[in-house]
Scaffold this motif. Structure first.
Motif, short mmCIF file in Angstrom:
data_model
loop_
_atom_site.label_atom_id
_atom_site.label_comp_id
_atom_site.label_asym_id
_atom_site.label_seq_id
_atom_site.Cartn_x
_atom_site.Cartn_y
_atom_site.Cartn_z
N THR A 1 -9.58 9.21 0.47
CA THR A 1 -8.33 9.26 0.92
C THR A 1 -7.21 8.52 0.01
OG1 THR A 1 -8.39 7.40 2.33
CG2 THR A 1 -9.02 9.48 3.28
N SER B 1 -3.10 11.21 3.69
CA SER B 1 -4.45 10.69 4.31
C SER B 1 -4.87 11.03 5.60
CB SER B 1 -4.63 9.09 3.86
OG SER B 1 -4.41 8.83 2.66
N GLN B 2 -3.98 12.02 6.33
CA GLN B 2 -4.20 12.27 7.70
C GLN B 2 -5.34 13.57 7.81
OE1 GLN B 2 -0.81 13.20 9.88
NE2 GLN B 2 -2.11 13.37 11.81
N ARG C 1 -10.52 5.75 3.58
CA ARG C 1 -11.90 6.28 4.04
C ARG C 1 -12.43 7.08 2.85
NH1 ARG C 1 -8.02 7.27 8.23
NH2 ARG C 1 -8.80 6.50 10.16
N ASP D 1 -4.95 6.70 0.39
CA ASP D 1 -4.48 5.42 0.84
C ASP D 1 -5.96 4.25 0.86
OD1 ASP D 1 -6.25 6.17 2.98
OD2 ASP D 1 -4.74 5.79 4.70
N ALA E 1 -8.27 16.35 6.56
CA ALA E 1 -9.25 16.95 5.65
C ALA E 1 -9.41 18.41 5.70
CB ALA E 1 -10.59 16.05 5.89
N ILE F 1 -8.32 16.02 0.61
CA ILE F 1 -7.65 15.25 1.52
C ILE F 1 -6.37 15.36 1.47
CG2 ILE F 1 -7.29 12.87 2.35
CD1 ILE F 1 -10.13 13.79 2.70
N SER F 2 -5.22 15.49 2.26
CA SER F 2 -3.93 15.70 2.13
C SER F 2 -3.33 14.26 1.69
CB SER F 2 -3.28 15.84 3.60
OG SER F 2 -3.55 14.92 4.62
N LEU G 1 -8.03 13.38 10.56
CA LEU G 1 -8.88 12.07 10.36
C LEU G 1 -8.34 10.85 11.51
CD1 LEU G 1 -9.39 12.20 6.54
CD2 LEU G 1 -10.77 12.73 8.00
N ARG G 2 -7.37 10.72 11.65
CA ARG G 2 -6.82 9.71 12.32
C ARG G 2 -7.32 9.77 14.08
NH1 ARG G 2 -0.63 9.55 9.76
NH2 ARG G 2 -1.41 9.11 7.63
#
Length: 629
Positions: free
Chosen positions: A390, A474-475, A395, A392, A477, A470-471, A491-492
């Motif tokens: 990700t 980072s939210q 992950r 950020d 996949a 991944i966007s 993912l959140r």
């Protein structure tokens, strides 16, 4: 009988204001809604108007509206509370909390803690240590929600200089914006009907604009450059969508399995079953492509690619070998053979500390920027078919097949053996057929926490998994899922957000991507030779783009610097560059079919074949070409 508009009065306590011709009478309207049949409360609407008028300086207009409507923006107690906070009158600010509609005891304690924390920090900044210590013991300690937070505040007592206090507390001081920020933090405890959030009308307008952009299925321009009118809804046409092939890159002698853009959007790397990777250079004019470097020395087909953050290096994966290349000269800097089976994923880390690799041998390995092994994560539960980090760096998302038992492993083949064209999913150890002694395979998506390397979640999925992206926020996949689906995982929230269907995928490794402004599109290749593009937030299939010949479109990659350009590669040995139509572009074929592009400018109008000699990694001259349509 008409109803009064509220219990508020004008600023002088009268029922009207003077306008030079006498007092303005209050306007009495029936009901409490803004319009008949609407669900907007008139009082809330008028109070927001009053706030907006005062914010922009229309003070007299606000007073007139207040008198005519009978509504006050806020009660006098609210304005006094703001003054207490901004003037540092902490005791009065605390006392006012209960008069502002806070009824929950825990909320009152939390609000008092924030006020006393500000008071404490300001005392330390003013070097009034004794008084600050008294506040810490008698006011902060009884209301502290967490011991760790109280401990961090108590450690500030040791600061000897005001600058130390501000730096260690991450706080800009009494003369900065800290008191304004305190007011914003206190807002969440005070009912919004009592204390209207700052610039609330503007917030509603911005939310409406963002919602319009999300609903606009072809929107593909930056939001800060998108005109926003209050008079009409935003809507884009297809002109900004890259649905036209402007360039066909020819140079590989076999199927092309992967393409990856450099971060600056000027170079495109391609990996092929012909055991080479080519770095293509676009130049300042997107119709002046050239093969910059041909990277040879691969013992097997090239199936994985990854650019370093500064685009100075390129990683290529060829069976269990990783090669680290100087992307400017074509020099192979290092060959890594730590993996024992096919490397299926390469990804540079967002912090620039190196890169990570995953393979069918179940290993996840971290490397430094020079290709030295830093850390092995041990054996995963999966024979990894792809992984992604990700942005950020929180992950690592892996996909693959549950590792077989020792009795099964001897019956399962690894992906490819260097034979050109061998990129089917069955060679990745998946999709076992009945009657050949191979046990059924379980496919999973496992998410690891990057810093601890611990499993955060593990989800069983039916069907083979071949690609994960991944966007940028980072939210999400994006997981290619055979047969014939692409899944968008949140993912959140840890759940499936959406499915994209229409493409064909059952035998080959197909890689999809996010694209456009803020990743608003999802693009994928397909075994029917087409490129499919969906709107991410609605799942609507927007385009089916033809042009590649027979065979699979294996990978699609969107240019990170140009939201109106992406590339696709296929079994037909070609790479297609797709761009938005321009004034020179003439689309004379039916929609969703091959686009024939011609130019009206002098010297153009026919297909041009550009041939040239470029140097490969050994310094030998090699021929490649770019066909410009």
């Amino acid at each position: 009988m008409p109803l009064a508009n509220g219990n508020g009065v004008g600023p002088s306590g009268s029922n009207g204001v003077m306008n030079g011709k006498g007092a303005l009478a209050r306007v009495n309207l029936p009901g409490h809604l803004l319009y008949e049949g609407s669900n907007v409360d008139r009082e809330e609407f008028v109070r927001l108007l009053l706030q907006s008028l005062r914010d922009v300086g229309y003070i007299e207009s606000a007073a007139t509206l207040e008198a005519e409507s009978g509504y006050s923006m806020e009660q006098p107690e609210v304005e006094r509370f703001r003054g207490y906070v901004l003037d540092g009158k902490w005791s009065k600010a605390e006392a006012a909390l209960t008069r502002l509609g806070i009824v929950d005891e825990e909320s009152i304690w939390d609000a008092k803690f924030l006020i006393n924390k500000q008071k404490y920090l300001e005392l330390l900044e003013a070097q009034k240590t004794t008084t600050a210590l008294h506040v810490l013991r008698t006011e902060l300690a009884p209301s502290s929600p967490e011991p760790a937070q109280l401990h961090a505040l108590s450690s500030l007592i040791m600061c000897t200089e005001p600058e130390d206090v501000r730096q260690r507390a991450g706080w800009d001081g009494a003369s900065g914006q800290s008191r304004q920020q305190l007011l914003l933090d206190l807002h969440r405890f005070i009912p919004p009907s009592v204390m209207i959030p700052k610039r609330r009308f503007l917030t509603l307008l911005q939310q409406a604009h963002e919602d319009q952009l999300r609903r606009c299925i072809y929107h593909n321009t930056p939001s800060d450059s998108t005109p926003f009118s209050l008079f009409s809804d935003h809507m884009c046409d297809k002109d900004g969508f890259p649905g036209v092939t402007t360039t066909i890159l020819l140079g590989h002698a076999d199927e092309i399995w992967n393409v990856e853009w450099s971060h600056d959007g000027m170079f495109l790397a391609s990996g092929s079953a012909d055991k080479t990777a080519i770095i293509w250079y676009m130049g300042s004019d997107s119709r002046k492509w050239e093969a910059h470097l041909i990277l040879q020395e691969h013992p097997f087909a090239v199936h994985s690619l990854a650019w370093s953050l500064d685009d100075s290096m390129l990683l290529t994966g060829s069976e269990h070998f990783i090669k680290l290349w100087d992307a400017k000269t074509g020099t192979c800097l290092r060959t890594l053979d730590e993996h024992t089976e096919t490397i299926t994923a390469l990804s540079w880390l967002p912090d620039g500390s190196g890169f990570i690799s995953g393979a069918l041998d179940r290993k996840i390995i971290q490397w430094d920027t020079e290709g030295r092994k830093k850390l092995s994560w041990g054996l995963s539960d999966l024979r990894i078919t792809d992984l992604a980090v990700t942005p950020d760096l929180s992950r690592v998302v892996t996909i693959g097949m549950q590792a077989p038992s020792s009795s099964e492993s001897s019956t399962r083949g690894a992906r490819g053996n260097g034979t050109p064209g061998d990129h089917s999913t069955s060679n990745s150890g998946g999709n076992p057929s009945s009657g050949n002694g191979i046990m059924a395979t379980e496919h999973r998506c496992i998410v690891y926490h990057f810093s601890t390397r611990q499993v955060e979640s593990s989800v069983k999925l039916d069907g083979e998994l071949t690609s994960v992206k991944i966007s940028q926020d980072s939210q999400y996949a994006l997981i290619n899922h055979a047969p014939d689906e692409i899944h968008l995982w949140d993912l959140r929230l840890g759940r499936l957000a959406r499915k994209f269907t229409g493409q064909r995928q059952g035998r080959h490794i197909i890689q999809s991507c996010f694209g456009g402004i803020d990743g608003t599109f999802v693009a994928s290749g397909s075994e029917d030779g087409n490129v499919y593009v969906w709107h991410r937030d609605t799942g609507l299939l927007l385009e089916v783009l033809a042009g590649h010949e027979d065979g699979s479109v294996n990978s699609v990659a969107w240019n990170p610097k140009n939201e109106r350009m992406f590339a696709s590669c296929a079994d037909d040995h070609s790479i297609r560059i797709w761009e938005a139509p321009t004034r020179e572009t003439n689309i004379d074929a039916p929609r969703h079919t091959h686009y024939s592009v011609s130019y009206s400018a002098k010297g153009k109008g026919k297909t041009r074949q550009v041939d040239g000699d470029v140097e490969d990694a050994t310094g030998m001259a090699s021929s490649s070409s770019a066909t410009l349509l």
